[in-house]
Design an enzyme around this catalytic site. Structure first.
Site, PDB file in Angstrom:
ATOM      1  N   ASP A   1       0.819  -1.219   0.000  1.00  0.00           N
ATOM      2  CA  ASP A   1       0.000   0.000   0.000  1.00  0.00           C
ATOM      3  C   ASP A   1       0.851   1.267   0.000  1.00  0.00           C
ATOM      4  OD1 ASP A   1      -2.342  -1.379  -0.105  1.00  0.00           O
ATOM      5  OD2 ASP A   1      -2.862  -1.140   2.002  1.00  0.00           O
TER       6      ASP A   1
ATOM      7  N   GLU B   1       3.054   2.467   6.356  1.00  0.00           N
ATOM      8  CA  GLU B   1       3.035   1.055   6.709  1.00  0.00           C
ATOM      9  C   GLU B   1       3.395   0.199   5.499  1.00  0.00           C
ATOM     10  OE1 GLU B   1       0.197  -1.653   9.611  1.00  0.00           O
ATOM     11  OE2 GLU B   1      -0.471   0.295   8.903  1.00  0.00           O
TER      12      GLU B   1
ATOM     13  N   TYR C   1      -7.313   4.748  -3.258  1.00  0.00           N
ATOM     14  CA  TYR C   1      -6.745   4.369  -1.967  1.00  0.00           C
ATOM     15  C   TYR C   1      -7.534   5.008  -0.825  1.00  0.00           C
ATOM     16  CZ  TYR C   1      -3.313   3.122   1.541  1.00  0.00           C
ATOM     17  OH  TYR C   1      -2.700   2.589   2.648  1.00  0.00           O
TER      18      TYR C   1
ATOM     19  N   ARG D   1      -6.898   5.345   2.535  1.00  0.00           N
ATOM     20  CA  ARG D   1      -6.291   5.973   3.723  1.00  0.00           C
ATOM     21  C   ARG D   1      -5.654   7.282   3.288  1.00  0.00           C
ATOM     22  NH1 ARG D   1      -5.584   0.521   3.972  1.00  0.00           N
ATOM     23  NH2 ARG D   1      -6.565  -0.498   5.759  1.00  0.00           N
TER      24      ARG D   1
END
Length: 695
Positions: free
Chosen positions: A82, A86, A299, A301
């Protein structure tokens, strides 16, 4: 034939990319993180520059072996985790485990899983961003420094099994503070007076008492209201002033992570965890029949409201062809993001506006469809023209008092053709406008209705409200909101009743201890400042080790001081009159993960325990048993019959002290933001009534 290995996190994402990239590419999943700090030990060398000790996560051995074997056969390896901190850290760990050349461009990222975006990413790989990795490492180590120092302290001073976390403890503190405000709140009485009036054509409307003379009027008691109603006897109601104006209502920005979580809670009643789980499925790809696995959302986030020009152009074309050119704004809309945002990704939007919710409905589950429709309609509406309302305000003189009536009518729907936002509706407005009147008209009074009210305490946090507050205060980031909300409930510090979050006694005890001895840990400003420092690490402006040093040195001293100052907090068990059926001892009240329960003091010889029965004072509508408060396995309250399992009556909504006018059973109440619904839980009765909050 040369082969490229692409590594993603999840099998669903792997299936979608396999379809998009073709036979020259092999796509495998790492199944999330592959390395982490060990759970059984501290895992950070604080004396040698905070060097972390990473180990392979248990259960990931077979997946890693498969990835190693595939990487040796491939001509090149691309890491497609991603596009956030993270994901960057996962790519960095994979580089180490697979022994890839870190000087090469092994990393690709894309904001949406569509063929153009993925093909473009494959053609433009880059090196792993070490600054972004270091920001993630710093966050992970910060959480370890706090958790692995404070949790053992709580074990020694309070009891084993407790835990504390950096951001989670702040969230618990906010919920505990709000609970104190609610408990300390003293309601104040006030009264309103609504007059039902009619014009000469006998068209009725309502007006609200607003002023006495030129002063705004607040009525505090029944005696005051009686005095006002007495003085209004026999007076004429005359139209004193009419104000007409146009109201422009602009569409809301496309969703960010936090606003999606808030709106999904408000409109769909989804928890933050559920919202993000469904959104992840829509992002990673849904099998659309002949079209194959396709990512439906960009995406998920993100803290940005930015939208690409190509997406705006596609939306404009769709709106023009579907609704007409008049439904487009004069210029493309640009939405300013609030506060400090990373702006790393676009807003959450459909990957193609042409995939309307109805066109993909048969491929989606009910919850996937509802969330996709929410995102799609919000985005399309954000690119449309403003709605126009004609508003009217009429002031009516009645002796010394002034009544006011307001109304609005929709003149041009604009974006409301696609997306309805009712949060700013004025409940006093007549949605169909007001009847025709002129200044000087004499109106006829049909009815005068005085009503008693009481001021309400500040609302408890819902999951959505907590996320909104965390974002506004600069605590956490898009990827952390849902995990924080989930963690405070999983640890037993907070329980969800209806939509509201309540601190448990355990959460209150831990919060008070941390507040007294570690004020910085639960300080909102301090935590927000730490988030900004992590952002600066990602931008390459601050050394991550220095951030950790600046935090840890004073924190370590606070921990040492607390060890000396805090004595053992013994939580005395309250002895009850309940007799243990197994050994005859008086049972005691123990504190568990989700609050209190009854247990035998003879433990471990006698292990008898049972939940505390909290009576509601109502009889079961099915079997005439007692309706009591019960808990799910996750600690959520619900209401059921004490004769369970013989009787299966349950209700998620709380009983109230009102009888059903149809059958005489008690009523239950489902509360929303501006209204509540009371209904009868009896299986053979369909009574239901919607009321305003405060009625």
């Amino acid at each position: 034939m040369s082969k490229t290995l692409v590594i993603v996190e999840s099998p669903a994402k792997a299936r979608t990319l396999t379809k998009l990239l073709g036979r020259k590419y092999e796509v495998l999943a790492s199944m999330g993180h592959v390395r982490d700090l060990p759970k059984s030990q501290f895992g950070v060398d604080v004396d040698e520059g905070f060097v972390p000790k990473y180990i392979t996560i248990r259960g990931k051995g077979n997946a890693i072996q498969e990835l190693r074997a595939a990487s040796k056969k491939a001509d090149r390896v691309l890491l497609a985790s991603d596009p956030d901190r993270e994901g960057e850290a996962i790519a960095w760990h994979l580089e180490h485990l697979l022994k890839l050349d870190q000087g090469k461009a092994n990393r690709i990222e894309f904001n949406e899983i569509t063929k153009p975006a993925v093909v473009s990413a494959v053609k433009n790989p880059r090196k792993v961003d070490v600054d972004r990795v270091n920001a993630q490492q710093a966050r992970r180590i910060l959480d370890r420094l706090v958790g692995y120092n404070l949790s053992p302290l709580l074990w020694r001073k309070v009891r084993r099994g407790l835990s504390a976390g950096r951001v989670q403890s702040v969230a618990v503190h906010m919920i505990c503070d709000r609970e104190k405000e609610v408990e300390a709140f003293v309601p104040e009485e006030y009264w309103t007076l609504m007059a039902t009036l009619s014009n000469e054509k006998k068209e009725k409307f309502q007006a609200k008492l607003a002023k006495k003379g030129k002063d705004k009027l607040t009525v505090r008691s029944e005696a005051e209201m009686n005095e006002i109603t007495a003085s209004l006897q026999g007076v004429q109601y005359v139209v004193a002033d009419i104000l007409r104006r146009e109201k422009v209502c602009n569409p809301l920005a496309p969703f960010t992570t936090s606003t999606l979580q808030q709106e999904a809670s408000r409109k769909l009643n989804y928890t933050t965890k559920r919202t993000m789980m469904i959104a992840q499925q829509l992002y990673e790809g849904i099998d659309l029949g002949k079209e194959g696995p396709t990512g439906l959302l960009t995406y998920i986030r993100t803290d940005s409201t930015r939208v690409s020009s190509s997406a705006q152009d596609e939306a404009a074309q769709y709106v023009n062809e579907t609704f007409g050119a008049e439904m487009l704004p004069k210029q493309k809309r640009v939405y300013a993001s609030r506060g400090r945002v990373q702006d790393a990704h676009e807003a959450i939007r459909p990957t193609s506006v042409l995939r309307t919710p109805s066109s993909v409905r048969r491929y989606l589950s009910d919850e996937q469809y509802k969330l996709y429709e929410l995102v799609w309609s919000r985005f399309v509406a954000s690119q449309m023209a403003s709605a126009l309302f004609d508003q009217i305000r009429v002031d009516i003189q009645a002796g010394a008092y002034l009544f006011r009536a307001t109304g609005s009518t929709l003149r041009f729907p604009g974006f409301l053709k696609v997306y309805i936002d009712d949060r700013e509706e004025d409940k006093d407005d007549s949605p169909n406008g007001l009847p025709a009147m002129e200044i000087g008209d004499i109106l006829k009074l049909a009815r005068s209705l005085p009503k008693q009210h009481f001021t309400q305490p500040p609302p408890r946090y819902t999951e959505a409200a907590l996320v909104r507050s965390l974002e506004e205060l600069g605590i956490g980031r898009p990827s952390t909101y849902a995990p924080v909300v989930e963690t405070v409930q999983r640890r037993g510090y907070v329980v969800r009743r209806g939509k509201n979050l309540h601190p448990t006694e355990l959460g209150t005890v831990v919060d008070e201890l941390l507040n007294e001895h570690f004020p910085d840990v639960i300080n909102v400003e301090f935590t927000a400042e730490m988030e900004e420092k992590l952002d600066q690490v990602e931008e390459g402006g601050v050394d991550w080790v220095r951030v950790l040093e600046d935090f840890y040195q004073p924190f370590r001293q606070e921990v040492a001081r607390a060890e000396e100052v805090i004595g053992r907090l013994k939580l005395e068990d309250e002895v009850t009159d309940e007799i243990c059926v197994q050994c005859g001892r008086n049972m005691v009240i123990k504190m568990g993960r989700y609050g209190k329960f009854l247990a035998c003091p003879g433990f471990p010889e006698c292990r008898n325990a049972r939940p505390i029965t909290q009576e509601t004072g109502h009889r079961c509508p099915k079997c005439d048993g007692n309706v009591v408060v019960r808990k799910t396995r996750k600690g959520k309250d619900f209401f059921g019959c004490d004769a369970y399992p013989k009787c299966d009556f349950v209700s998620w909504d709380p009983p109230i002290d009102e009888k059903c006018p149809t059958c005489g059973t008690f009523l239950v109440e489902k509360a929303a933001k501006k209204s509540k619904t009371v209904y009868c839980p009896h299986p053979n009765c369909d009574y239901k009534e919607k009321k305003a909050i405060g009625e």
